[in-house]
Every structure is written in structure tokens, then in C-alpha cells.
Design a protein around this motif. Structure first.
Motif, PDB file in Angstrom:
ATOM      1  N   CYS A 112       0.856  -1.190   0.000  1.00 43.66           N
ATOM      2  CA  CYS A 112       0.000   0.000   0.000  1.00 43.66           C
ATOM      3  C   CYS A 112       0.886   1.232   0.000  1.00 43.66           C
ATOM      4  O   CYS A 112       1.978   1.214   0.574  1.00 43.66           O
ATOM      5  CB  CYS A 112      -0.881   0.047   1.256  1.00 43.66           C
ATOM      6  N   CYS A 122      -6.454  -0.186   9.577  1.00 46.86           N
ATOM      7  CA  CYS A 122      -6.181  -1.400   8.802  1.00 46.86           C
ATOM      8  C   CYS A 122      -5.562  -2.534   9.609  1.00 46.86           C
ATOM      9  O   CYS A 122      -4.561  -2.341  10.290  1.00 46.86           O
ATOM     10  CB  CYS A 122      -5.255  -1.072   7.638  1.00 46.86           C
ATOM     11  N   PHE A 168      -5.267  -5.649   7.837  1.00 49.58           N
ATOM     12  CA  PHE A 168      -4.991  -6.652   6.799  1.00 49.58           C
ATOM     13  C   PHE A 168      -3.487  -6.914   6.733  1.00 49.58           C
ATOM     14  O   PHE A 168      -2.695  -6.182   7.319  1.00 49.58           O
ATOM     15  CB  PHE A 168      -5.464  -6.165   5.420  1.00 49.58           C
ATOM     16  N   GLY A 223      -5.797  -7.239  -1.651  1.00 43.82           N
ATOM     17  CA  GLY A 223      -4.620  -6.706  -0.949  1.00 43.82           C
ATOM     18  C   GLY A 223      -4.942  -6.270   0.457  1.00 43.82           C
ATOM     19  O   GLY A 223      -5.970  -6.656   1.003  1.00 43.82           O
ATOM     20  N   ILE A 230      -0.667   3.780   4.823  1.00 48.84           N
ATOM     21  CA  ILE A 230      -1.337   2.814   5.699  1.00 48.84           C
ATOM     22  C   ILE A 230      -2.520   3.491   6.408  1.00 48.84           C
ATOM     23  O   ILE A 230      -2.343   4.483   7.120  1.00 48.84           O
ATOM     24  CB  ILE A 230      -0.346   2.225   6.730  1.00 48.84           C
ATOM     25  N   CYS A 231      -3.713   2.925   6.224  1.00 44.29           N
ATOM     26  CA  CYS A 231      -4.915   3.511   6.833  1.00 44.29           C
ATOM     27  C   CYS A 231      -4.951   3.236   8.334  1.00 44.29           C
ATOM     28  O   CYS A 231      -4.517   2.163   8.781  1.00 44.29           O
ATOM     29  CB  CYS A 231      -6.166   2.941   6.173  1.00 44.29           C
TER      30      CYS A 231
HETATM   31  S1  SF4 Z   1      -7.136  -0.564   4.399  1.00 44.53           S
HETATM   32 FE1  SF4 Z   1      -5.146  -1.518   4.684  1.00 44.53          FE
HETATM   33  S2  SF4 Z   1      -4.878  -2.773   2.897  1.00 44.53           S
HETATM   34 FE2  SF4 Z   1      -6.475  -1.285   2.395  1.00 44.53          FE
HETATM   35  S3  SF4 Z   1      -5.411   0.500   1.523  1.00 44.53           S
HETATM   36 FE3  SF4 Z   1      -5.580   0.903   3.696  1.00 44.53          FE
HETATM   37  S4  SF4 Z   1      -3.646   0.133   4.535  1.00 44.53           S
HETATM   38 FE4  SF4 Z   1      -3.873  -0.780   2.518  1.00 44.53          FE
END
Ligand code: SF4
Length: 356
Positions: free
Chosen positions: A15, A22, A24, A60, A18-19
Motif C-alpha cells: 500500500c 487497517c 490486513f 490486498g 497505511i490507513c
Molecule cells: S485498508 Fe489496509 S490494505 Fe487497504 S489500503 Fe488501507 S492500509 Fe492498505
């Protein structure tokens, strides 16, 4: 022997940003890592005898975070497996789903796109460290349609920081104005190690979340969407065939960092450690699925969708089934138990009662 595995999941963990929420399997994008990663991924794909696929899903992370030359390399790597594939999905983030990438996707027979929109409120997007605006979503969707890809899903998250019912109504109105085929709505979860968790943000209370889901259900139903899985609504004929593979408890290949797969009574999970993965140590956990486990999975997964669960899997549980029927949590359609909206909203309890 006939190969009855018809689905392939591929994970691209990179990515650009980074959100905050998140949880994942994802990594900050660095070109060098991505170059090595694609080589390892190619080896992993070759390690399986993959053929006769019906669905491919590239998720992803953010597959569209790859630079154009690497994005093309990924598409070309998957090309040999696409013959006869009916549904070929790529996940994308609006800011990196460029016109050039859309053209490449189309050229390589990708026919479904799932876009991480989350909310259409730019202030909230910024607050959770998303890298896009709603205008970018609109542009990406227009470009997709102009290039002949109109099987589009949009992901929304319910209960993000600063969200409200008013904002949710705007989100739904905005998303519906895009005239898309599929909408996924997930309640926010705040997991340890995420920025949201570290900042002390709490998940929405269950009654607030329920109120949000009710709004989604009423609005989308009135616009002709079918609520076919707990978190998924689709126009008729546009359910995600790939995801239905999971919910039908069917087998699938999973490749890439942190991916899961299910092959010949073995459920496996790949390593989430990039250096291990690059050393070609792909699988980190394996679970042999016994006939009894299979029934448990069948109950847990089949009851998520309106395709429902065959009665044969709940033999001897007639009293529990009757109770769930009388509570309006499930209905009986032919020989299947199908969750109602109420049942979907408290699915964990419904499942537990059938497993006890
Ligand atoms: S939610 Fe997670 S996997 Fe999706 S774009 Fe944001 S950081 Fe990337």
C-alpha cells in the motif's frame, strides 16, 4: 483425477499509505520489495497445478499500488490461468486506479473491480489517513465504464470516526448515484496495533451499528439490491461468484503473503513474514479438515448467504432449528435453512446455537 478447484485468490500486500484502521496483511510499498515479491509469487503459483479456474480475485493490500511496469508483470503472470475464467476481479484504490491501469486490466480480461471507497466524506477519509477523495472515486468509475468494465463493487465501512447516520445517508446517496452493481458494507473493527486503537478510538456500539445496517438495508433494497450475504448487496446476477466459493465451503487456491487456501481437506495459511515468503517458505499453518470440522465450516459459512444451509447438515438439531424458525432468525426454503435479515444481524448467535 478431475480437479474440482475453480477459484484462485492472489494477495498483493503493498500500500502507498497505511490507513488508521487497517488490520490486513499489508506493507508500505517499496519498489525493490515488490520486484522480489512478484518473483516469489510466480514461483508459488507454479507450485500448484492450477487449471480450469472459474474465478480469480486479486486483493490486498492495494494491487493498484504497483507501478505500471510491475502491474503489467502481475497481469502477465496471471494470464496463463485466465482461460475460461468467468469472473476476474481486481481490488483497487481510487487514487491509483489510473486510466492506464484500467486499460491494462481490460486488455488482460479483468471484468470486475472492487474499489475501497469506505466513505464519500472527504474529511473522514483524511482523518483515517485514506489517500483519496470522492471525486477520484467518480473519475475512476467513469473511466472503468468508458472502458467497458461495469461490474463494479464499492466497499463502505460503517462507524468510522466522526461518522453519523446523516453521513451514512449521504454516502449511500453518493454511491447509488454511481450506478454500480455491488456494495459491501462492513462494520468498523478496531484491532490492536492499528493507529485507531492506539489513539483510543472505540468500535461503534452494537445498537448504533445495527441502526446503520438498517439504513443500508432499507435504502439498498428500495433501489433493487439483493442482500445476499451478511455484508454484501448486489443487483440481480452480480453476486461475487468468487466470494460465494468461500461461503459455499468450496475449495480454492490462495497465493501471496498471508493468503489462505483450501485444497483437498487441508485449510492452509501463508506466512505473513515477507522475508520468509521471499525465501519461498510460503505456507505457515495447515489444518486438516475432518468430516466433523467440515460440517462445522458448512454451518458457519453457508448460513452467511441467502443460498442457505442444506438441512442434512443439522440432523439431530430439529429442536434448535424450530426455535430459530419461530424466532424469525431463519426461514426454510425447500430443503435449505436461509438466514433472515434479523438472523444475519446476530449470525454468530444463530451459528453457535446450531453448533452446541
Ligand atoms: S485498508 Fe489496509 S490494505 Fe487497504 S489500503 Fe488501507 S492500509 Fe492498505
Amino acid at each position: 483425477m478431475m480437479n474440482n478447484i475453480h477459484s484462485l485468490y492472489i494477495h498483493i500486500p503493498f500500500c502507498n499509505k497505511i490507513c488508521d484502521y487497517c488490520d490486513f496483511t499489508k506493507l508500505q510499498y517499496f519498489r525493490n520489495f515488490a520486484v522480489s515479491y512478484l518473483k516469489a509469487l510466480k514461483d508459488e503459483l507454479k507450485s500448484y497445478k492450477i487449471k480450469n479456474l472459474k474465478t480469480i480475485y486479486v486483493g490486498g493490500g492495494t494491487p493498484t499500488a504497483l507501478e505500471d511496469d510491475l502491474f503489467l508483470e502481475l497481469l502477465e503472470m496471471i494470464d496463463p490461468y485466465t482461460k475460461g475464467v468467468e469472473e476476474y476481479t481486481f481490488e483497487a484504490n481510487p487514487e491509483s486506479l489510473t486510466l492506464n491501469k484500467i486499460k491494462m486490466l481490460k486488455e488482460h480480461s479483468v471484468n470486475r473491480i472492487s474499489i475501497g471507497v469506505q466513505t464519500t466524506n472527504d474529511k473522514i477519509l483524511q482523518a483515517v489517513n485514506r489517500d483519496h477523495t470522492f471525486i477520484q472515486v467518480k473519475t475512476a468509475i467513469k473511466n472503468l465504464k468508458d472502458n467497458g468494465i461495469d461490474n463494479i463493487n464499492v466497499d463502505l465501512i460503517l462507524g468510522l470516526p466522526h461518522s453519523s447516520k446523516k453521513i451514512l445517508k449521504e454516502d449511500l446517496k453518493n454511491v447509488l448515484s454511481l450506478d454500480i452493481k455491488h456494495i459491501s458494507c462492513y462494520g468498523l473493527t478496531v484491532n490492536p496495533h492499528t493507529a485507531l486503537y492506539n489513539n483510543g478510538f472505540k468500535e461503534p456500539e452494537s445498537d448504533v451499528l445495527r441502526d446503520f445496517y438498517d439504513e443500508v438495508e432499507q435504502t439498498l433494497k428500495s433501489q433493487g439490491f439483493v442482500h445476499y450475504e451478511v455484508s454484501n448487496w448486489a443487483k440481480l446476477g452480480y453476486q461475487s461468484e468468487h466470494n460465494l466459493t468461500y461461503w459455499r465451503n468450496e475449495q480454492y487456491y490462495g497465493c501471496g503473503l498471508g493468503a489462505s487456501g483450501y485444497i483437498k481437506d487441508i485449510r492452509y495459511k501463508n506466512t505473513v513474514n515477507l522475508s520468509q515468503y521471499l525465501k519461498r517458505v510460503f505456507v505457515s499453518e495447515k489444518e486438516k479438515v475432518s468430516p466433523k470440522d467440515k460440517i462445522t465450516y458448512q454451518i458457519m459459512l453457508n448460513l452467511r448467504t441467502i443460498e442457505g444451509l442444506d438441512m442434512s447438515f443439522v440432523k439431530g438439531k430439529e429442536l434448535v432449528v424450530d426455535e430459530l424458525l419461530s424466532q424469525g432468525l431463519i426461514t426454510k426454503v425447500d430443503n435449505k435453512l436461509v438466514p433472515t435479515y434479523e438472523g444475519m444481524m446476530i449470525l454468530d448467535q444463530v451459528i453457535l446455537s446450531l453448533l452446541n
